[in-house]
Scaffold this motif. Structure first.
Motif, mmCIF file in Angstrom:
data_model
loop_
_atom_site.group_PDB
_atom_site.id
_atom_site.type_symbol
_atom_site.label_atom_id
_atom_site.label_comp_id
_atom_site.label_asym_id
_atom_site.label_seq_id
_atom_site.Cartn_x
_atom_site.Cartn_y
_atom_site.Cartn_z
ATOM 1 N N LYS A 1 0.796 -1.226 0.171
ATOM 2 C CA LYS A 1 0.010 -0.030 -0.033
ATOM 3 C C LYS A 1 0.820 1.211 0.069
ATOM 4 C CE LYS A 1 -4.163 -1.862 2.326
ATOM 5 N NZ LYS A 1 -4.943 -1.907 3.221
ATOM 6 N N ILE A 2 1.762 1.389 0.815
ATOM 7 C CA ILE A 2 2.784 2.311 0.888
ATOM 8 C C ILE A 2 3.430 2.530 -0.387
ATOM 9 C CG2 ILE A 2 4.876 3.310 1.805
ATOM 10 C CD1 ILE A 2 4.127 1.723 4.613
ATOM 11 N N ASP A 3 3.926 1.576 -1.151
ATOM 12 C CA ASP A 3 4.602 1.838 -2.483
ATOM 13 C C ASP A 3 3.673 2.368 -3.512
ATOM 14 O OD1 ASP A 3 6.783 1.201 -4.163
ATOM 15 O OD2 ASP A 3 5.208 -0.257 -5.171
ATOM 16 N N ILE A 4 2.620 1.886 -3.439
ATOM 17 C CA ILE A 4 1.394 2.205 -4.332
ATOM 18 C C ILE A 4 1.150 3.591 -4.127
ATOM 19 C CG2 ILE A 4 -1.261 1.992 -5.020
ATOM 20 C CD1 ILE A 4 -0.560 -0.949 -4.528
ATOM 21 N N ALA A 5 1.159 4.023 -2.864
ATOM 22 C CA ALA A 5 0.587 5.477 -2.377
ATOM 23 C C ALA A 5 1.656 6.591 -2.835
ATOM 24 C CB ALA A 5 0.353 5.608 -1.071
ATOM 25 N N LYS A 6 2.800 6.059 -2.834
ATOM 26 C CA LYS A 6 3.913 6.948 -3.279
ATOM 27 C C LYS A 6 3.780 7.303 -4.864
ATOM 28 C CE LYS A 6 7.613 5.659 0.121
ATOM 29 N NZ LYS A 6 8.677 4.779 0.332
ATOM 30 N N LYS A 7 3.471 6.132 -5.439
ATOM 31 C CA LYS A 7 3.229 6.287 -6.926
ATOM 32 C C LYS A 7 2.161 7.173 -7.173
ATOM 33 C CE LYS A 7 5.499 1.857 -8.179
ATOM 34 N NZ LYS A 7 5.189 0.651 -8.719
ATOM 35 N N MET A 8 1.090 6.962 -6.616
ATOM 36 C CA MET A 8 -0.085 7.945 -6.839
ATOM 37 C C MET A 8 0.287 9.334 -6.482
ATOM 38 S SD MET A 8 -3.215 5.270 -5.373
ATOM 39 C CE MET A 8 -4.386 6.491 -5.907
ATOM 40 N N LEU A 9 0.902 9.511 -5.379
ATOM 41 C CA LEU A 9 1.188 11.002 -5.039
ATOM 42 C C LEU A 9 2.207 11.379 -6.158
ATOM 43 C CD1 LEU A 9 2.223 10.557 -1.228
ATOM 44 C CD2 LEU A 9 0.092 12.123 -2.185
ATOM 45 N N ALA A 10 2.880 10.880 -6.911
ATOM 46 C CA ALA A 10 3.970 11.252 -7.882
ATOM 47 C C ALA A 10 3.196 11.620 -9.230
ATOM 48 C CB ALA A 10 4.990 10.298 -8.264
ATOM 49 N N LYS A 11 1.821 10.810 -9.194
ATOM 50 C CA LYS A 11 0.922 11.136 -10.227
ATOM 51 C C LYS A 11 0.017 12.044 -10.017
ATOM 52 C CE LYS A 11 1.293 6.721 -12.544
ATOM 53 N NZ LYS A 11 0.619 5.535 -13.212
ATOM 54 N N GLY A 12 0.069 12.845 -8.890
ATOM 55 C CA GLY A 12 -0.787 14.027 -8.469
ATOM 56 C C GLY A 12 -2.343 13.557 -8.131
ATOM 57 N N TYR A 13 -2.462 12.478 -7.536
ATOM 58 C CA TYR A 13 -3.633 12.095 -6.788
ATOM 59 C C TYR A 13 -3.657 12.859 -5.445
ATOM 60 C CZ TYR A 13 -4.895 8.077 -9.626
ATOM 61 O OH TYR A 13 -5.212 7.256 -10.900
ATOM 62 N N ASP A 14 -4.809 13.090 -4.908
ATOM 63 C CA ASP A 14 -5.017 13.871 -3.926
ATOM 64 C C ASP A 14 -4.779 12.826 -2.589
ATOM 65 O OD1 ASP A 14 -7.780 13.188 -3.294
ATOM 66 O OD2 ASP A 14 -8.090 14.505 -4.792
ATOM 67 N N VAL A 15 -4.894 13.357 -1.362
ATOM 68 C CA VAL A 15 -4.794 12.352 0.000
ATOM 69 C C VAL A 15 -6.018 11.774 0.118
ATOM 70 C CG1 VAL A 15 -4.461 12.450 2.329
ATOM 71 C CG2 VAL A 15 -3.108 13.694 1.096
ATOM 72 N N ASP A 16 -7.432 12.420 -0.344
ATOM 73 C CA ASP A 16 -8.311 11.728 0.010
ATOM 74 C C ASP A 16 -8.705 10.451 -0.837
ATOM 75 O OD1 ASP A 16 -9.051 13.571 2.230
ATOM 76 O OD2 ASP A 16 -10.239 14.994 0.741
ATOM 77 N N THR A 17 -8.301 10.741 -2.118
ATOM 78 C CA THR A 17 -8.415 9.657 -3.141
ATOM 79 C C THR A 17 -7.688 8.411 -2.777
ATOM 80 O OG1 THR A 17 -8.970 11.197 -4.799
ATOM 81 C CG2 THR A 17 -8.418 8.960 -5.306
ATOM 82 N N ILE A 18 -6.145 8.771 -2.481
ATOM 83 C CA ILE A 18 -5.452 7.705 -2.188
ATOM 84 C C ILE A 18 -6.058 6.890 -0.908
ATOM 85 C CG2 ILE A 18 -2.884 7.112 -1.540
ATOM 86 C CD1 ILE A 18 -2.127 9.653 -3.033
ATOM 87 N N HIS A 19 -6.388 7.754 0.004
ATOM 88 C CA HIS A 19 -6.828 7.084 1.445
ATOM 89 C C HIS A 19 -8.234 6.187 0.959
ATOM 90 C CE1 HIS A 19 -8.738 6.477 5.197
ATOM 91 N NE2 HIS A 19 -9.993 7.004 4.869
ATOM 92 N N GLU A 20 -8.960 6.629 0.049
ATOM 93 C CA GLU A 20 -10.129 5.891 -0.390
ATOM 94 C C GLU A 20 -9.593 4.627 -0.839
ATOM 95 O OE1 GLU A 20 -14.161 5.997 -3.082
ATOM 96 O OE2 GLU A 20 -13.067 7.723 -2.539
ATOM 97 N N LEU A 21 -8.658 4.690 -2.058
ATOM 98 C CA LEU A 21 -8.222 3.346 -2.744
ATOM 99 C C LEU A 21 -7.423 2.451 -1.864
ATOM 100 C CD1 LEU A 21 -7.929 5.158 -6.179
ATOM 101 C CD2 LEU A 21 -9.705 4.067 -5.413
#
Length: 316
Positions: free
Chosen positions: A283-303
């Motif tokens: 999950k942490i690795d995926i969250a880092k990639k999503m942050l790099a792609k510009g996802y916001d915190v709420d979306t990353i938390h939800e997914l």
């Protein structure tokens, strides 16, 4: 780590066998008009040995069908070529002659060239003397890299959508090509299995960097509202599948680590600890990639299910 080899023939065979009618309609409308598409059956693959060259070759796709208004069956032979080969016309003729020898039917040969270099590919093999034409063998061809991709984006054809990834675009057009592919995918309204086939084929050949993915999202957001929403949902749905796959891989790695630990500390406790650790790391690795792609915190938390505080920490 060695680069994973792409099985080009398998990918093209899967695409064309799933959307064979669409393939003919897109590139060979005259053939489509004459072929009885209600009488199609796919034959088992043929293996030919070239004794002289010491090589074995498999025929990519054989389709048994009929010509409208005529008795008797014909065979459509589609061959995909992913690399330059000087003797390719000879190979097509050898396939033709051996297929004819086995089936004793009319055979329509078609070649698809998918490599990135531009060549003037021959579509015939001739053997002649000054006093006699012995052989004039011809086959139909599709040279993908020569095709102007923009001419195909308004055709609601699944083969056109997938093959945008192999047509004649340049590096600066990659984001636009993928955007148009996604728009085509939305318009086609295919079932999930076919949609995943097209998406997987396309992304095998056209891959965007993280910066280009962000640019893609920005351009999608500027599209007409309804279409933008549909395309964005498509992007997110496939990224979600990537997240789920990443978590599954994390679980697998965690279990493997847990098994090693379990040998020393107790199998049950080790597996559970490894599983939990693998899930968390995935999950942490995926969250880092999503942050790099510009996802916001709420979306990353939800997914991913990670706490918002943890995601904020990863941003630093």
């Amino acid at each position: 780590m060695a680069k994973q080899r792409i099985d080009h023939d398998r990918l093209f065979k899967e695409l064309l066998s799933t959307f064979f009618e669409d393939f003919l309609l897109l590139f060979f409308p005259d053939v489509y008009e004459h072929i009885d598409v209600h009488h199609l059956s796919f034959l088992s693959e043929e293996l030919f040995t070239d004794v002289t060259a010491g090589e074995k070759h498999r025929v990519d796709l054989l389709v048994e069908t009929k010509v409208k208004g005529e008795d008797g069956l014909v065979i459509v032979h589609v061959e995909h070529q992913s690399y330059k080969q000087r003797t390719f016309p000879e190979r097509m003729f050898l396939y033709f002659s051996r297929l004819f020898q086995k089936h004793r039917r009319r055979i329509l040969p078609i070649a698809i060239f998918s490599y990135d270099e531009r060549h003037d590919e021959p579509s015939s093999l001739m053997i002649q003397f000054p006093f006699l034409m012995v052989l004039d063998f011809r086959f139909l061809t599709v040279e993908l890299h020569k095709l102007p991709w923009r001419e195909y984006i308004r055709r609601d054809n699944p083969v056109a959508a997938a093959l945008l990834s192999k047509m004649g675009y340049n590096e600066s057009e990659k984001v636009e090509v993928k955007k148009e592919f996604l728009r085509m995918l939305v318009r086609l309204e295919l079932d999930e299995a076919k949609q995943r086939l097209l998406f997987g084929f396309f992304e095998t050949y056209l891959w965007l960097s993280e910066a280009e993915e962000i640019q893609l999202r920005n351009e999608v957001s500027q599209m007409e509202t309804k279409e933008a929403k549909q395309v964005m949902e498509l992007i997110i749905s496939y990224e979600q599948r990537g997240i789920e796959k990443g978590i599954q891989q994390g679980v697998k790695q965690g279990i493997e680590q847990g098994l090693k630990q379990g040998i020393k500390q107790g199998m049950k406790q080790g597996i559970e600890q490894g599983r939990q650790k693998g899930i968390e790391e995935g999950k942490i690795d995926i969250a880092k990639k999503m942050l790099a792609k510009g996802y916001d915190v709420d979306t990353i938390h939800e997914l991913t299910g990670l706490p918002a505080e943890k995601i904020e920490q990863l941003k630093k």
